[in-house]
Design an enzyme around this catalytic site. Structure first.
Site, mmCIF file in Angstrom:
data_model
loop_
_atom_site.group_PDB
_atom_site.id
_atom_site.type_symbol
_atom_site.label_atom_id
_atom_site.label_comp_id
_atom_site.label_asym_id
_atom_site.label_seq_id
_atom_site.Cartn_x
_atom_site.Cartn_y
_atom_site.Cartn_z
ATOM 1 C CD GLU A 40 -92.807 67.663 -64.935
ATOM 2 O OE1 GLU A 40 -91.989 67.511 -65.860
ATOM 3 O OE2 GLU A 40 -93.479 66.731 -64.469
ATOM 4 C CB THR A 41 -92.503 72.405 -58.714
ATOM 5 O OG1 THR A 41 -92.158 71.349 -57.807
ATOM 6 C CG2 THR A 41 -93.097 73.556 -57.927
#
Length: 259
Positions: free
Chosen positions: A44-45
């Site tokens: 995830e970002t």
């Protein structure tokens, strides 16, 4: 745009789950956020907008697109808030997300999150599950994710799934778990539908795993070990509709995106 990378659910560099975090004034274009996540290739970002000292908007993107709930990137963002601009009063920060308001509280060197518990329902164990995981589960449950239960910690650690077949199973992610020897439970989390083969330490997956083991072991506080290559530890506290997830965090890098 400044970007931080934080190893979450660990106090050691190169362990836990790395998350990228970008603090922005307004939401970038969705396509740009997806492209940044694809370029990073982390599970995830996160993108966050500060509304006040203790309130932020927060969104998460996987390499396969936006997701509705993410534990490790929320922990990473909370850690950065306390490191860089801690609330002037209290020890909690609230994030407004697709899954509602999520609170991160700093307790010593642990960061504790209050997440919604997923309701899981028993489903039949199938031949497709056995072929996908290479081992037949003893039980299976379905919430947002598939949760497959196995006999032993060694089965979890040594599992070599067929990810093309895992991708065909029900659930957004596919979590596998067993009772642990040193810890209450061990698990691994797979997300091929999101272009993430294995999530090193999955917070949202533990919103299925912690409730299951809390009920199974008849105890609210669960210490969970994620048996990925990087490994990680989650300190869980099951409170019916809420599952609290706590862990450490370690800053890996600070960089500048050339956008």
């Amino acid at each position: 745009m400044k970007m931080y990378v934080v190893d979450a659910f660990t106090d050691k560099m190169f362990q836990g789950n790395p998350a990228a975090v970008c603090f922005v004034d307004v939401w970038p274009d969705d396509e740009l956020m997806r492209n940044i996540a694809m370029e990073n290739k982390f599970s995830e970002t996160a993108f966050a907008i500060r509304k006040s000292d203790d309130y932020y908007d927060l969104r998460w993107f996987t390499p396969g697109g936006e997701i509705d709930l993410c534990g490790h990137a929320t922990l990473a963002t909370g850690y950065l808030v306390f490191e860089n601009s801690a609330p002037k009063e209290g020890n909690s920060v609230t994030f407004n997300t697709q899954s509602g308001e999520l609170k991160v509280t700093k307790n010593g060197d642990l960061y504790e999150m209050e997440f919604p518990s997923y309701e899981i329902k028993s489903v039949p164990v199938t031949d497709d599950m056995a072929e996908a995981f290479g081992i037949r589960p003893v039980a299976a449950y379905l919430g947002r994710d598939l949760l497959a239960i196995f006999d032993s910690e060694e089965q979890i650690k040594n599992m070599q799934p067929n990810f093309e077949k895992v991708k065909q199973l029900d659930g957004l992610l596919q979590n596998v778990t067993a009772n642990g020897e040193k810890y209450d439970c061990v698990s691994r989390s797979f997300a091929p539908k999101l272009n993430v083969i294995e999530d090193p330490v999955c917070g949202s997956g533990h919103c299925h795993i912690i409730p299951y083991w809390a009920k199974k072991l008849n105890k609210n506080k669960i210490v969970a070990f994620q048996a990925s290559e990087r490994t990680g530890i989650i300190y869980g506290d099951y409170q019916n509709e809420v599952t609290k997830l706590a862990g450490h965090a370690h800053l890996y890098s600070i960089g500048q995106l050339n956008l």
